[in-house]
Design an enzyme around this catalytic site. Structure first.
Site, PDB file in Angstrom:
ATOM      1  N   PHE A 162       3.104  -1.752 -13.601  1.00 19.23           N
ATOM      2  CA  PHE A 162       4.388  -1.826 -14.299  1.00 19.23           C
ATOM      3  C   PHE A 162       4.198  -2.296 -15.736  1.00 19.23           C
ATOM      4  CE2 PHE A 162       8.774  -1.870 -14.656  1.00 19.23           C
ATOM      5  CZ  PHE A 162       9.344  -3.114 -14.867  1.00 19.23           C
TER       6      PHE A 162
ATOM      7  N   SER B 267      -1.330  -3.592  -9.090  1.00 12.43           N
ATOM      8  CA  SER B 267       0.123  -3.788  -8.964  1.00 12.43           C
ATOM      9  C   SER B 267       0.791  -2.505  -8.449  1.00 12.43           C
ATOM     10  CB  SER B 267       0.656  -4.206 -10.336  1.00 12.43           C
ATOM     11  OG  SER B 267       2.011  -4.562 -10.258  1.00 12.43           O
ATOM     12  N   LEU B 268       1.697  -1.898  -9.194  1.00 12.57           N
ATOM     13  CA  LEU B 268       2.303  -0.633  -8.757  1.00 12.57           C
ATOM     14  C   LEU B 268       1.228   0.448  -8.619  1.00 12.57           C
ATOM     15  CD1 LEU B 268       5.693  -0.281 -10.699  1.00 12.57           C
ATOM     16  CD2 LEU B 268       5.356  -0.648  -8.258  1.00 12.57           C
TER      17      LEU B 268
ATOM     18  N   ASP C 253      -4.000  -6.750  -6.219  1.00 15.18           N
ATOM     19  CA  ASP C 253      -2.687  -7.379  -6.108  1.00 15.18           C
ATOM     20  C   ASP C 253      -1.564  -6.339  -6.038  1.00 15.18           C
ATOM     21  OD1 ASP C 253      -1.685  -9.848  -5.629  1.00 15.18           O
ATOM     22  OD2 ASP C 253      -1.068 -10.228  -7.708  1.00 15.18           O
TER      23      ASP C 253
ATOM     24  N   ARG D  63       4.127   2.448   1.196  1.00 16.73           N
ATOM     25  CA  ARG D  63       3.227   1.544   0.462  1.00 16.73           C
ATOM     26  C   ARG D  63       1.768   1.860   0.766  1.00 16.73           C
ATOM     27  NH1 ARG D  63       1.107  -1.601   4.382  1.00 16.73           N
ATOM     28  NH2 ARG D  63       2.338  -1.937   6.274  1.00 16.73           N
TER      29      ARG D  63
ATOM     30  N   ASP E 296      -1.637   1.353   2.520  1.00 14.66           N
ATOM     31  CA  ASP E 296      -2.084   0.767   3.794  1.00 14.66           C
ATOM     32  C   ASP E 296      -3.430   1.365   4.160  1.00 14.66           C
ATOM     33  OD1 ASP E 296      -0.577   3.347   4.569  1.00 14.66           O
ATOM     34  OD2 ASP E 296      -1.788   2.810   6.323  1.00 14.66           O
TER      35      ASP E 296
ATOM     36  N   ASP F 194      -4.683   5.123   4.191  1.00 14.59           N
ATOM     37  CA  ASP F 194      -4.634   5.974   2.991  1.00 14.59           C
ATOM     38  C   ASP F 194      -6.023   6.379   2.502  1.00 14.59           C
ATOM     39  OD1 ASP F 194      -1.862   6.070   2.862  1.00 14.59           O
ATOM     40  OD2 ASP F 194      -1.762   4.114   1.853  1.00 14.59           O
TER      41      ASP F 194
ATOM     42  N   HIS G 133      -1.212 -12.675 -11.450  1.00 16.27           N
ATOM     43  CA  HIS G 133      -1.174 -11.256 -11.084  1.00 16.27           C
ATOM     44  C   HIS G 133      -2.308 -10.485 -11.762  1.00 16.27           C
ATOM     45  CE1 HIS G 133       0.773  -7.805  -9.410  1.00 16.27           C
ATOM     46  NE2 HIS G 133       1.219  -7.318 -10.546  1.00 16.27           N
TER      47      HIS G 133
END
Lengths: 97, 449
Positions: B77, B152-153, B175, B189, B191, B194, B262
């Protein structure tokens, strides 16, 4: 933290300082004359060091307890706090001399 | 409702994408053209300036080689593909291995409302899946050679790509973002399904409300690392001025001021590249249990390394989720090596104060670390754990020092009869013996018994 953390005292490693008394580690250290000074850990055996001085800020931190800095004194160095040496264990240097 | 794009298929905003407790606000992802995902290729032939490639013939004209692994790095992000940490990570990777390193830039889709960015993730993931499909169909390049590193994202971008393009070799989640993803089903999300191997580094797992934690706390991969417990990272509690005025400049300092914990995840990964034997993770039930000494030393089959070399442990995974704990330094270089130290005191006076131990080995020596503080009775044994800043190799001697910050006229003496040091990594024990007692602030050397 037992003691209250302030902007001025009890500073942690890495926090900006003006005087070694502010730092928990008792060493306010800067790399060069121009850089900002930050609290840093005292020097361990075999690391570069400077002798304890009344100055607030060191280019090399003084040694940890039990060790001594073998920097030889010079007049200029005392003034500019640039007498550097290496931390040694007095017990070993006595034995080897 | 739903939106469809020719190359990437359709995206709906029905459950579970929206309309749930975790994802209340409905948003459809923006179009691929608006997001403008860009693939910036670095290789050993061009380590300093990227070649812009896309999922077409431009791959053939670039330095991309099918004979080497490919590592995608995906930012999160508000971030961008040209940010220093991605470029530095590629540079570091290229110093240790010959790979195609691709920074994925999707800043046009990440610099908007978070609820929008967390849906744009799906288009960016689809773009990477499309890219990997092109590699497979046009160049016969197997997805098993692909590793996606997402922060992050970006970690959920990697999850989406892995879901759409099965067979991806590895995904590393740095993270993974918590809001809009924690507590959602696995199709939403990142996991462990994937990719063949999914490793995750958790560094900011406090709840977003009210503690502003940005990273997910549950273990979602094959190996989940929680450095320093995963909540508060050392060096992130500096006062504001010291944080912003950073050694690497005001911009890096401001980023740390905003999200220090983060961002530590990618800093630890970056350091792990040049420390193949650092960041050992100890499997344990909780960080408290780890700190108080259970789960030490490493089991016989060894401990995995957090970060770049975690995949060495791929074959040894037996249980479903593995939570691993370790401590790091507060500034770079971050790795530390854990030792157990057991001190048996000697002398005839009983004092209060603290005992420090410094370790000496073939690769150098540590500074003094405090083992115990309180009442110090001769013949008692005290145990402490040291996260040494130096990998010592074989431990050759130790030095003991005690002090109690009180001036005692009786000048008491204390010593250490034996000190046992155990290395966490190889479980090896070293025994040292001391035959004298010393006054405060005097170092006592103990050599092998």
């Amino acid at each position: 933290m037992e003691q209250e953390r302030g902007l001025v005292f009890n500073l942690d490693t890495g926090e900006l300082c003006l005087q070694s008394a502010q730092c928990k580690s008792h060493c306010c250290h800067r790399e060069s004359g121009l850089s900002l000074a930050r609290c840093a850990p005292k020097a361990a055996e075999m690391q570069d060091c400077s002798r304890k001085s009344l100055y607030g800020v060191y280019y090399k931190c003084p040694c940890e307890s039990g060790l001594s800095c073998n920097a030889d004194r010079s007049i200029v160095g005392t003034i500019t706090n640039t007498d550097f040496g290496v931390c040694e264990d007095p017990a070993e240097t006595k034995a080897s001399r | 409702s739903e939106v469809c794009y020719d190359r990437l298929g359709c995206f709906s905003d029905s459950v579970p994408w929206s309309g749930t407790v975790e994802r209340p606000i409905q948003r459809l992802p923006w179009s691929p053209d608006k997001i403008d995902t860009r693939f910036l290729l670095f290789t050993r032939e061009n380590p300093d300036s990227y070649q812009r490639i896309s999922a077409d013939s431009s791959i053939g004209f670039s330095n991309f080689k099918t004979s080497r692994l490919t590592r995608f790095i995906v930012h999160g992000f508000i971030d961008k593909g040209e940010e220093n940490w991605l470029l530095d990570m590629c540079k570091r990777l290229l110093t240790v291995e010959d790979v195609n390193c691709i920074s994925v830039d999707w800043k046009k889709g990440s610099r908007c409302m978070y609820t929008q960015a967390s849906n744009n993730v799906r288009v960016v993931g689809a773009e990477i899946a499309y890219f990997v499909n092109t590699l497979k169909d046009t160049y016969g390049y197997s997805p098993a050679n692909v590793h996606i590193i997402g922060h992050s994202l970006g970690a959920h971008v990697a999850g989406e790509a892995g879901k759409r393009r099965p067979g991806i070799g590895r995904i590393t989640g740095l993270d993974p973002a918590q809001p809009y993803f924690q507590g959602t089903p696995i199709e939403v999300r990142l996991d462990k399904t994937d990719a063949e191997f999914v490793d995750v580094i958790h560094t900011d797992t406090a709840p977003t409300v009210p503690y502003l934690g940005f990273g997910m706390s549950p273990a979602i991969g094959h190996l989940d690392f929680y450095p320093n417990g995963g909540v508060e990272m050392p060096g992130c509690e500096k006062n504001a001025v010291s944080q912003i005025v950073d050694l690497d400049g005001i911009w890096e300092g401001t980023r740390d001021f905003m999200a220090c914990n983060h961002l530590r995840s990618y800093k630890y990964y970056s350091d792990s590249i040049i420390y193949p034997d650092g960041f050992l993770g100890y499997s344990c039930d909780s960080y408290n249990a780890f700190q108080t000494g259970s789960c030490f030393p490493c089991p016989a089959e060894g401990c995995p390394n957090m970060g770049h070399y975690a995949d060495r442990f791929k074959g040894k995974i037996n249980r479903d989720t593995v939570k691993l704990y370790l401590n790091t330094a507060e500034a770079k270089d971050f790795p530390l090596w854990r030792y157990k130290v057991t001190v048996t005191l000697s002398g005839n006076s009983h004092v209060t104060g603290y005992v420090n131990i410094a370790l000496y080995g073939s690769n150098g020596n540590t500074r003094q670390h405090q083992i115990v503080k309180g009442t110090l009775k001769p013949d008692n044994t005290y145990t402490g754990y040291i996260d040494a800043e130096v990998k010592l190799g074989t431990v050759t001697k130790v030095k003991f020092l005690w002090n109690n910050n009180v001036i005692n006229p009786s000048l008491p003496k204390l010593g250490a009869a034996t000190v046992v040091v155990q290395s966490g990594e190889d479980r090896r024990e070293y025994r040292f013996c001391g035959y004298e007692t010393v006054r405060e602030d005097v170092l006592l050397t103990l050599t092998a018994c």
